[in-house]
Design a protein around this motif. Structure first.
Motif, PDB file in Angstrom:
ATOM      1  N   ASN A  43       9.020   2.052  13.511  1.00  0.00           N
ATOM      2  CA  ASN A  43       9.403   3.303  12.850  1.00  0.00           C
ATOM      3  C   ASN A  43       9.798   2.972  11.415  1.00  0.00           C
ATOM      4  O   ASN A  43      10.961   3.107  11.022  1.00  0.00           O
ATOM      5  CB  ASN A  43      10.560   3.980  13.588  1.00  0.00           C
ATOM      6  N   GLU A  44       8.819   2.537  10.660  1.00  0.00           N
ATOM      7  CA  GLU A  44       9.088   1.998   9.330  1.00  0.00           C
ATOM      8  C   GLU A  44       9.822   2.979   8.430  1.00  0.00           C
ATOM      9  O   GLU A  44      10.645   2.577   7.602  1.00  0.00           O
ATOM     10  CB  GLU A  44       7.765   1.581   8.677  1.00  0.00           C
ATOM     11  N   TYR A  45       9.554   4.272   8.589  1.00  0.00           N
ATOM     12  CA  TYR A  45      10.185   5.269   7.726  1.00  0.00           C
ATOM     13  C   TYR A  45      11.712   5.240   7.826  1.00  0.00           C
ATOM     14  O   TYR A  45      12.416   5.665   6.903  1.00  0.00           O
ATOM     15  CB  TYR A  45       9.672   6.666   8.064  1.00  0.00           C
ATOM     16  N   GLU A  46      12.248   4.714   8.937  1.00  0.00           N
ATOM     17  CA  GLU A  46      13.699   4.657   9.104  1.00  0.00           C
ATOM     18  C   GLU A  46      14.351   3.737   8.077  1.00  0.00           C
ATOM     19  O   GLU A  46      15.558   3.846   7.829  1.00  0.00           O
ATOM     20  CB  GLU A  46      14.048   4.193  10.518  1.00  0.00           C
ATOM     21  N   ARG A  47      13.574   2.847   7.479  1.00  0.00           N
ATOM     22  CA  ARG A  47      14.122   1.959   6.454  1.00  0.00           C
ATOM     23  C   ARG A  47      14.571   2.740   5.219  1.00  0.00           C
ATOM     24  O   ARG A  47      15.366   2.233   4.425  1.00  0.00           O
ATOM     25  CB  ARG A  47      13.073   0.927   6.037  1.00  0.00           C
ATOM     26  N   ALA A  48      14.063   3.955   5.071  1.00  0.00           N
ATOM     27  CA  ALA A  48      14.423   4.782   3.920  1.00  0.00           C
ATOM     28  C   ALA A  48      15.570   5.737   4.222  1.00  0.00           C
ATOM     29  O   ALA A  48      15.978   6.511   3.355  1.00  0.00           O
ATOM     30  CB  ALA A  48      13.212   5.582   3.444  1.00  0.00           C
ATOM     31  N   PHE A  49      16.105   5.689   5.443  1.00  0.00           N
ATOM     32  CA  PHE A  49      17.219   6.565   5.801  1.00  0.00           C
ATOM     33  C   PHE A  49      18.476   6.148   5.031  1.00  0.00           C
ATOM     34  O   PHE A  49      18.608   5.000   4.607  1.00  0.00           O
ATOM     35  CB  PHE A  49      17.511   6.480   7.298  1.00  0.00           C
ATOM     36  N   PHE A  50      19.393   7.092   4.889  1.00  0.00           N
ATOM     37  CA  PHE A  50      20.674   6.788   4.255  1.00  0.00           C
ATOM     38  C   PHE A  50      21.796   7.415   5.075  1.00  0.00           C
ATOM     39  O   PHE A  50      21.580   8.352   5.846  1.00  0.00           O
ATOM     40  CB  PHE A  50      20.724   7.303   2.814  1.00  0.00           C
ATOM     41  N   THR A  51      22.995   6.888   4.902  1.00  0.00           N
ATOM     42  CA  THR A  51      24.159   7.430   5.594  1.00  0.00           C
ATOM     43  C   THR A  51      24.832   8.479   4.711  1.00  0.00           C
ATOM     44  O   THR A  51      24.557   8.583   3.509  1.00  0.00           O
ATOM     45  CB  THR A  51      25.175   6.331   5.920  1.00  0.00           C
ATOM     46  N   ASN A  83      12.660   8.512  -0.451  1.00  0.00           N
ATOM     47  CA  ASN A  83      13.117   9.482   0.551  1.00  0.00           C
ATOM     48  C   ASN A  83      13.482  10.775  -0.170  1.00  0.00           C
ATOM     49  O   ASN A  83      14.529  10.874  -0.802  1.00  0.00           O
ATOM     50  CB  ASN A  83      14.328   8.937   1.315  1.00  0.00           C
ATOM     51  N   ALA A  84      12.588  11.767  -0.077  1.00  0.00           N
ATOM     52  CA  ALA A  84      12.812  13.070  -0.689  1.00  0.00           C
ATOM     53  C   ALA A  84      12.925  14.158   0.382  1.00  0.00           C
ATOM     54  O   ALA A  84      12.742  15.338   0.106  1.00  0.00           O
ATOM     55  CB  ALA A  84      11.667  13.399  -1.657  1.00  0.00           C
ATOM     56  N   LYS A  85      13.223  13.737   1.611  1.00  0.00           N
ATOM     57  CA  LYS A  85      13.193  14.635   2.763  1.00  0.00           C
ATOM     58  C   LYS A  85      14.089  15.864   2.606  1.00  0.00           C
ATOM     59  O   LYS A  85      13.645  17.006   2.778  1.00  0.00           O
ATOM     60  CB  LYS A  85      13.603  13.868   4.021  1.00  0.00           C
ATOM     61  N   SER A  86      15.362  15.652   2.300  1.00  0.00           N
ATOM     62  CA  SER A  86      16.303  16.769   2.280  1.00  0.00           C
ATOM     63  C   SER A  86      15.941  17.813   1.233  1.00  0.00           C
ATOM     64  O   SER A  86      15.958  19.021   1.506  1.00  0.00           O
ATOM     65  CB  SER A  86      17.726  16.242   2.032  1.00  0.00           C
ATOM     66  N   GLU A 138       0.813  -1.217   0.000  1.00  0.00           N
ATOM     67  CA  GLU A 138       0.000   0.000   0.000  1.00  0.00           C
ATOM     68  C   GLU A 138       0.848   1.269   0.000  1.00  0.00           C
ATOM     69  O   GLU A 138       1.954   1.291   0.548  1.00  0.00           O
ATOM     70  CB  GLU A 138      -0.907   0.002   1.235  1.00  0.00           C
ATOM     71  N   ASN A 139       0.300   2.340  -0.576  1.00  0.00           N
ATOM     72  CA  ASN A 139       0.949   3.649  -0.529  1.00  0.00           C
ATOM     73  C   ASN A 139       0.840   4.222   0.886  1.00  0.00           C
ATOM     74  O   ASN A 139      -0.153   3.990   1.576  1.00  0.00           O
ATOM     75  CB  ASN A 139       0.270   4.629  -1.494  1.00  0.00           C
ATOM     76  N   LYS A 140       1.863   4.947   1.285  1.00  0.00           N
ATOM     77  CA  LYS A 140       1.802   5.594   2.600  1.00  0.00           C
ATOM     78  C   LYS A 140       2.668   6.847   2.610  1.00  0.00           C
ATOM     79  O   LYS A 140       3.798   6.840   2.128  1.00  0.00           O
ATOM     80  CB  LYS A 140       2.272   4.651   3.705  1.00  0.00           C
ATOM     81  N   ILE A 141       2.107   7.932   3.164  1.00  0.00           N
ATOM     82  CA  ILE A 141       2.861   9.147   3.461  1.00  0.00           C
ATOM     83  C   ILE A 141       3.173   9.080   4.954  1.00  0.00           C
ATOM     84  O   ILE A 141       2.264   9.050   5.774  1.00  0.00           O
ATOM     85  CB  ILE A 141       2.030  10.406   3.162  1.00  0.00           C
ATOM     86  N   SER A 154       8.969  19.002  10.574  1.00  0.00           N
ATOM     87  CA  SER A 154       9.908  18.737  11.667  1.00  0.00           C
ATOM     88  C   SER A 154       9.991  17.255  12.031  1.00  0.00           C
ATOM     89  O   SER A 154      10.838  16.852  12.829  1.00  0.00           O
ATOM     90  CB  SER A 154       9.505  19.543  12.908  1.00  0.00           C
ATOM     91  N   SER A 155       9.113  16.439  11.446  1.00  0.00           N
ATOM     92  CA  SER A 155       9.066  15.013  11.764  1.00  0.00           C
ATOM     93  C   SER A 155      10.190  14.249  11.070  1.00  0.00           C
ATOM     94  O   SER A 155      10.589  14.565   9.950  1.00  0.00           O
ATOM     95  CB  SER A 155       7.708  14.435  11.348  1.00  0.00           C
ATOM     96  N   ASP A 156      10.690  13.211  11.726  1.00  0.00           N
ATOM     97  CA  ASP A 156      11.705  12.349  11.116  1.00  0.00           C
ATOM     98  C   ASP A 156      11.160  11.621   9.896  1.00  0.00           C
ATOM     99  O   ASP A 156      11.920  11.214   9.009  1.00  0.00           O
ATOM    100  CB  ASP A 156      12.205  11.313  12.129  1.00  0.00           C
ATOM    101  N   GLY A 157       9.833  11.437   9.850  1.00  0.00           N
ATOM    102  CA  GLY A 157       9.225  10.732   8.729  1.00  0.00           C
ATOM    103  C   GLY A 157       8.811  11.634   7.582  1.00  0.00           C
ATOM    104  O   GLY A 157       8.266  11.161   6.575  1.00  0.00           O
ATOM    105  N   TYR A 158       9.082  12.940   7.706  1.00  0.00           N
ATOM    106  CA  TYR A 158       8.696  13.895   6.651  1.00  0.00           C
ATOM    107  C   TYR A 158       9.446  13.582   5.347  1.00  0.00           C
ATOM    108  O   TYR A 158      10.643  13.267   5.359  1.00  0.00           O
ATOM    109  CB  TYR A 158       9.032  15.313   7.097  1.00  0.00           C
ATOM    110  N   GLY A 159       8.724  13.688   4.245  1.00  0.00           N
ATOM    111  CA  GLY A 159       9.359  13.499   2.939  1.00  0.00           C
ATOM    112  C   GLY A 159       9.672  12.060   2.597  1.00  0.00           C
ATOM    113  O   GLY A 159      10.395  11.797   1.638  1.00  0.00           O
ATOM    114  N   ILE A 160       9.129  11.107   3.365  1.00  0.00           N
ATOM    115  CA  ILE A 160       9.367   9.690   3.101  1.00  0.00           C
ATOM    116  C   ILE A 160       8.037   9.013   2.779  1.00  0.00           C
ATOM    117  O   ILE A 160       7.046   9.214   3.470  1.00  0.00           O
ATOM    118  CB  ILE A 160      10.034   9.005   4.306  1.00  0.00           C
TER     119      ILE A 160
END
Length: 232
Positions: free
Chosen positions: A156-164, A106-109, A47-50, A56-62
């Motif tokens: 915190n599923e959005y963390e799977r889209a984080f990058f180093t 992940n389009a957060k930045s 499913e799609n999810k925003i 200011s959220s860590d999940g913003y833009g993911i």
């Protein structure tokens, strides 16, 4: 201005309740329909999810990209690629079990940068802010992963889209794709990261998906060859 338009387009596509599916051409007859596929993915992965609209959220833009964003569906693409690359047939030993197959954007930045300049100077400021980024030169990051860490990140599923910083030093927008599947009794889990932008005439989403599938199959083949060598 063009870069900001691309970022805005990504946001609008992710937010749409019924996004237009990205078509991936699969020339020739699909002979893989005879291969048995068991889809054990959690329903949420389809499913799609925003994850958050709060800047200011860590999940913003993911965003999670659901099955309806690809035509044909990602599971069908995976089945056909596996069939053709691995020389599969319709016997029981060639069955596929999909444990996880999920795509994140992940389009957060870039969205935060555009929002900051928009607040300072309206649409013109947003365009200037997007234009201050350096040309994107980051390539693709791909790796074999442990299944436990992936499954534990469900809260915190959005963390799977984080990058180093090493993976994406320019903090460009990226697709992050996870594949955890068992083929012929062998289970392999991989993570693939790819740019959310592509040269004119190319589609970044389709490139990212095919790259992830190709990487999975290369690791499956390498693992299979290692086991065969060990038995000699």
């Amino acid at each position: 201005m063009k870069k900001f338009a691309i970022i805005l387009s990504l946001l609008l596509t992710a937010c749409a309740s019924a996004p237009k599916a990205t078509h991936i051409d699969m020339p020739g007859a699909d002979l893989s329909t005879s291969v048995s596929v068991t889809d054990l993915r959690p329903a949420s992965e389809k499913e799609n999810k925003i994850f958050s609209l709060l800047i200011s959220s860590d999940g913003y833009g993911i965003y999670r990209k659901g099955d309806n964003t690809l035509d044909p569906p990602i599971t069908q693409l995976f089945r056909r690629s596996s069939y053709e690359r691995l020389g599969m047939n319709d016997d029981a030993s060639s069955s596929i079990t999909i444990h996880h197959l999920v795509v994140y954007l992940n389009a957060k930045s870039q969205l935060r940068r555009g929002a900051m300049f928009a607040a300072l100077g309206g649409p013109i400021g947003a365009a200037i802010g997007a234009g201050t980024s350096k040309p994107i030169t980051t390539g693709i990051s791909q790796s074999v992963i442990g299944r436990d860490a992936f499954e534990k990140s469900q809260d915190n599923e959005y963390e799977r889209a984080f990058f180093t910083e090493a993976e994406n030093p320019q903090r460009a927008s990226v697709f992050v794709i996870y594949i955890d599947a068992t083929i012929r009794g062998k289970r392999v889990s991989v993570k693939s990261m790819s740019m959310a932008s592509a040269p004119e005439g190319k589609n970044a989403y389709s490139i990212a998906v095919q790259s992830a599938i190709d990487y999975y199959l290369s690791q499956y083949t390498a693992s299979e060859q290692t086991e065969q060598a060990g038995r000699r």
